[in-house]
Structures are given as structure tokens and as C-alpha cells.
Design a protein around this motif. Structure first.
Motif, mmCIF file in Angstrom:
data_model
loop_
_atom_site.group_PDB
_atom_site.id
_atom_site.type_symbol
_atom_site.label_atom_id
_atom_site.label_comp_id
_atom_site.label_asym_id
_atom_site.label_seq_id
_atom_site.Cartn_x
_atom_site.Cartn_y
_atom_site.Cartn_z
ATOM 1 N N MET A 1 0.855 -1.164 0.000
ATOM 2 C CA MET A 1 0.000 0.000 0.000
ATOM 3 C C MET A 1 0.898 1.223 0.000
ATOM 4 O O MET A 1 1.903 1.254 0.677
ATOM 5 N N GLU A 2 0.525 2.194 -0.770
ATOM 6 C CA GLU A 2 1.299 3.424 -0.842
ATOM 7 C C GLU A 2 0.612 4.529 -0.055
ATOM 8 O O GLU A 2 -0.601 4.685 -0.116
ATOM 9 N N ILE A 3 1.404 5.280 0.687
ATOM 10 C CA ILE A 3 0.905 6.430 1.440
ATOM 11 C C ILE A 3 1.527 7.671 0.821
ATOM 12 O O ILE A 3 2.708 7.720 0.556
ATOM 13 N N GLY A 4 0.731 8.670 0.625
ATOM 14 C CA GLY A 4 1.264 9.924 0.124
ATOM 15 C C GLY A 4 0.361 10.539 -0.911
ATOM 16 O O GLY A 4 -0.705 10.034 -1.246
ATOM 17 N N TRP A 5 0.765 11.658 -1.428
ATOM 18 C CA TRP A 5 0.053 12.399 -2.450
ATOM 19 C C TRP A 5 -1.345 12.804 -2.002
ATOM 20 O O TRP A 5 -2.292 12.755 -2.755
ATOM 21 N N SER A 6 -1.467 13.168 -0.752
ATOM 22 C CA SER A 6 -2.727 13.716 -0.258
ATOM 23 C C SER A 6 -2.488 15.182 0.088
ATOM 24 O O SER A 6 -1.353 15.612 0.244
ATOM 25 N N GLY A 7 -3.544 15.933 0.207
ATOM 26 C CA GLY A 7 -3.402 17.347 0.529
ATOM 27 C C GLY A 7 -4.667 17.875 1.163
ATOM 28 O O GLY A 7 -5.622 17.140 1.401
ATOM 29 N N VAL A 8 -4.665 19.152 1.450
ATOM 30 C CA VAL A 8 -5.821 19.834 2.030
ATOM 31 C C VAL A 8 -6.038 21.139 1.261
ATOM 32 O O VAL A 8 -5.169 21.587 0.525
ATOM 33 N N ASP A 9 -7.203 21.726 1.452
ATOM 34 C CA ASP A 9 -7.500 22.953 0.712
ATOM 35 C C ASP A 9 -6.932 24.213 1.361
ATOM 36 O O ASP A 9 -6.853 25.250 0.721
ATOM 37 N N GLN A 10 -6.563 24.116 2.646
ATOM 38 C CA GLN A 10 -5.974 25.253 3.356
ATOM 39 C C GLN A 10 -4.831 24.735 4.221
ATOM 40 O O GLN A 10 -4.967 23.718 4.893
ATOM 41 N N LEU A 11 -3.709 25.448 4.215
ATOM 42 C CA LEU A 11 -2.531 24.978 4.944
ATOM 43 C C LEU A 11 -2.781 24.815 6.443
ATOM 44 O O LEU A 11 -2.168 23.972 7.086
ATOM 45 N N GLU A 12 -3.707 25.588 7.003
ATOM 46 C CA GLU A 12 -3.973 25.432 8.438
ATOM 47 C C GLU A 12 -4.666 24.103 8.750
ATOM 48 O O GLU A 12 -4.784 23.721 9.910
ATOM 49 N N HIS A 13 -5.094 23.403 7.713
ATOM 50 C CA HIS A 13 -5.713 22.084 7.906
ATOM 51 C C HIS A 13 -4.707 20.938 7.771
ATOM 52 O O HIS A 13 -5.096 19.779 7.756
ATOM 53 N N LEU A 14 -3.433 21.253 7.703
ATOM 54 C CA LEU A 14 -2.410 20.219 7.583
ATOM 55 C C LEU A 14 -2.525 19.119 8.643
ATOM 56 O O LEU A 14 -2.311 17.949 8.318
ATOM 57 N N PRO A 15 -2.863 19.430 9.898
ATOM 58 C CA PRO A 15 -2.983 18.349 10.887
ATOM 59 C C PRO A 15 -4.005 17.271 10.511
ATOM 60 O O PRO A 15 -3.912 16.133 10.980
ATOM 61 N N LEU A 16 -4.952 17.595 9.639
ATOM 62 C CA LEU A 16 -5.911 16.576 9.197
ATOM 63 C C LEU A 16 -5.213 15.451 8.431
ATOM 64 O O LEU A 16 -5.689 14.317 8.416
ATOM 65 N N LEU A 17 -4.075 15.766 7.811
ATOM 66 C CA LEU A 17 -3.330 14.733 7.095
ATOM 67 C C LEU A 17 -2.791 13.677 8.054
ATOM 68 O O LEU A 17 -2.664 12.509 7.696
ATOM 69 N N GLN A 18 -2.481 14.077 9.274
ATOM 70 C CA GLN A 18 -2.041 13.107 10.277
ATOM 71 C C GLN A 18 -3.162 12.124 10.593
ATOM 72 O O GLN A 18 -2.921 10.924 10.708
ATOM 73 N N VAL A 19 -4.379 12.620 10.709
ATOM 74 C CA VAL A 19 -5.532 11.760 10.981
ATOM 75 C C VAL A 19 -5.753 10.806 9.805
ATOM 76 O O VAL A 19 -5.971 9.609 9.994
ATOM 77 N N LEU A 20 -5.682 11.333 8.592
ATOM 78 C CA LEU A 20 -5.850 10.501 7.405
ATOM 79 C C LEU A 20 -4.798 9.393 7.363
ATOM 80 O O LEU A 20 -5.116 8.223 7.134
ATOM 81 N N THR A 21 -3.554 9.749 7.606
ATOM 82 C CA THR A 21 -2.473 8.769 7.563
ATOM 83 C C THR A 21 -2.647 7.713 8.644
ATOM 84 O O THR A 21 -2.449 6.512 8.395
ATOM 85 N N TYR A 22 -3.021 8.117 9.826
ATOM 86 C CA TYR A 22 -3.277 7.151 10.902
ATOM 87 C C TYR A 22 -4.367 6.158 10.476
ATOM 88 O O TYR A 22 -4.235 4.954 10.663
#
Length: 67
Positions: A1-22
Motif C-alpha cells: 500500500m502506498e501512502i502519500g500524495w494527499s493534501g488539504v485545501d488550506q494549509l492550516e488544515h495540515l494536521p488533518l493529514l495526520q488523521v488521514l495517515t493514521y
């Protein structure tokens, strides 16, 4: 499985990527995946947010060019 190439619409939402990755890791573990592969572009704030979650040693950098 590959992890990566995800993003958010606003930089202040970067912590949501941690939730997604978890959640991706949890899914992989529950479903018997044996390996996770990540590709991290060090010029991307999204990729760096995810990369910082992992305490792994760095590997040699590949320099790529677009023509």
C-alpha cells in the motif's frame, strides 16, 4: 500500500493529514498488508507533514528533472 500524495485545501488544515495517515495505517494493518511505501516530495508542505510522523532514517535523495 502506498501512502502519500494527499493534501488539504488550506494549509492550516495540515494536521488533518495526520488523521488521514493514521486511518490508512490502521486500515492496512487490519487488512493484512505487509508493507507500506511512502514517496515524499520535500518541496511539498503536505508530504512533509506526513513524513514528520515517521521516526525513520532518511535515505539518499533522488534529484529529478522535468523536461
Amino acid at each position: 500500500m502506498e501512502i502519500g500524495w494527499s493534501g488539504v485545501d488550506q494549509l492550516e488544515h495540515l494536521p488533518l493529514l495526520q488523521v488521514l495517515t493514521y486511518n490508512q495505517i490502521t486500515y492496512a494493518k487490519r487488512n493484512g498488508y505487509e508493507a507500506l511505501i511512502g514517496e515524499f516530495d520535500t518541496t511539498s508542505p503536505y508530504a512533509l507533514e506526513i513524513l514528520e510522523l515517521f521516526p525513520n532514517e532518511s535515505c539518499p535523495v533522488w534529484i529529478t528533472f522535468q523536461g
